[in-house]
Design an enzyme around this catalytic site. Structure first.
Site, PDB file in Angstrom:
ATOM      1  CB  SER A  97      -0.891  -0.009   1.250  1.00 36.91           C
ATOM      2  OG  SER A  97      -1.853   1.020   1.196  1.00 36.91           O
ATOM      3  CE1 TYR A 109      -4.500  13.246   2.746  1.00 33.32           C
ATOM      4  CE2 TYR A 109      -4.005  11.510   1.181  1.00 33.32           C
ATOM      5  CZ  TYR A 109      -3.845  12.065   2.429  1.00 33.32           C
ATOM      6  OH  TYR A 109      -3.041  11.466   3.356  1.00 33.32           O
TER       7      TYR A 109
END
Length: 357
Positions: free
Chosen positions: A24, A183
């Site tokens: 990840s 984000y």
């Protein structure tokens, strides 16, 4: 082991992963002017030596204002390409694939280094003015941004397109758009943050517009055989009628699938710190399972995946197509080799290390 398991190959468009184990994205805060160096080669290269099928980079900023800190890696200029070419070449030599995660942090940008607390930096203290969908900062870990103008939005989209082209030039096998964790894309599609009144705010269709337009254009400019992936926050983890919910993610995933997105990594949250009582092994896997079952799109599962049998069960039961792991890979770069030994799977040990396995 079942017919489909952690060590089964997976074809995504024109690439084939040798197994379902994914590194990840993990921010390293170790770049200089956006350029990667020896740390990144060793960090990512060791996970390739350790047998991972796919390695996704940390979030690569598409412009300087989109960085979280001054130490973020980037793809905002051509000078960033050579470092990634070198890293990708080494990873490919280990029979692993790579994906560039490209991102913009929006109002979660302009922070200090983690060693200094990741605190918001004002322009007077070495930071910069942040921008987001709206001029709001409802949570402690966000700055008070300016609202992006339509011209600003057009420029950011072009920055994403340019970063995608650089990712192709740098030799990446796939691209992932980071549209989660609070984000910029998430700051648009979540009604909690987005208070706009124009074509990028208000209705569901308007709030997802920036992500959809960006993904659709990137799909058209990268090679047909190159997978395009998107990481989303499947839920906001907020008890609010305006909060983003799994039902929203299913609708979004269907739309992204229709425009050529190949895989959704289903993470969650990003605006608030989740109570520790809600964090347990595989706690976010149901999001990937739900999206996969409702839409048929390939999914990556995340969320406290730390053990070989646990990861294998996720794949073998059909809950997700990839086991996407972060912290366990920090503890054990050779997790896939150890998992293969434990589960009876097949993993290629580099000849230099065979005496130990």
């Amino acid at each position: 082991m079942s017919a489909t398991n952690l060590f089964s190959p997976l074809r995504i468009r024109g690439i084939e992963l040798k197994n379902r184990i994914v590194v990840s994205p993990m921010q390293q805060f170790s770049a200089v002017n956006g350029k990667v160096g020896h740390w990144h080669m060793v960090h990512l290269g060791s996970r390739a030596v350790g047998g991972a099928g796919l390695i996704i980079t940390e979030s690569l900023a598409v412009n300087k204002e989109g960085r979280s800190t001054h130490y973020d890696a980037g793809l905002w200029n051509d000078g960033h390409i050579p470092g990634w070419r070198t890293i990708n070449k080494f990873i490919h030599e280990q029979d692993a694939k790579t994906a560039a995660q490209i991102a913009h942090f929006g109002s979660k940008a302009s922070r200090s280094h983690p060693n200094d607390g990741l605190q918001y930096l004002t322009p007077e203290n070495g930071g910069w003015v942040t921008k987001s969908s709206s001029a709001v900062a409802p949570f402690n870990n966000m700055s008070l941004p300016l609202e992006l103008t339509l011209r600003d939005i057009g420029k950011i989209k072009k920055d994403f397109f340019a970063a995608a082209r650089r990712a192709v030039s740098a030799g990446f096998d796939a691209i992932e758009l980071h549209a989660g964790h609070g984000y910029l894309f998430h700051q648009f599609y979540s009604n909690i943050i987005n208070h706009r009144k124009d074509q990028y705010g208000g209705s569901f269709e308007n709030r997802i517009r920036l992500l959809v337009e960006t993904a659709e254009e990137i799909r058209s400019i990268i090679p047909e055989a190159m997978p395009l992936m998107v990481r989303i926050s499947a839920v906001d983890y907020l008890e609010d009628d305006k909060a983003w919910k799994i039902e929203d993610s299913i609708i979004l995933a269907n739309i992204l699938k229709q425009i050529g997105v190949d895989l959704i990594t289903a993470s969650a949250g990003g605006f608030v710190f989740l109570d520790k009582s809600r964090v347990f092994p595989s706690y976010q896997v149901p999001f990937a399972e739900k999206i996969k079952s409702e839409t048929g799109i390939l999914t990556g599962a995340v969320g406290a995946i730390t053990e070989a049998q646990q990861a294998n069960d996720i794949i073998a039961s059909g809950k997700a197509d990839l086991a996407v792991m972060a912290r366990e890979f920090l503890r054990d770069p050779y997790f896939p080799l150890h998992a293969a030994k434990e589960l009876g799977g097949t993993a290629t040990v580099p000849f230099q290390y065979k005496r130990a396995f």
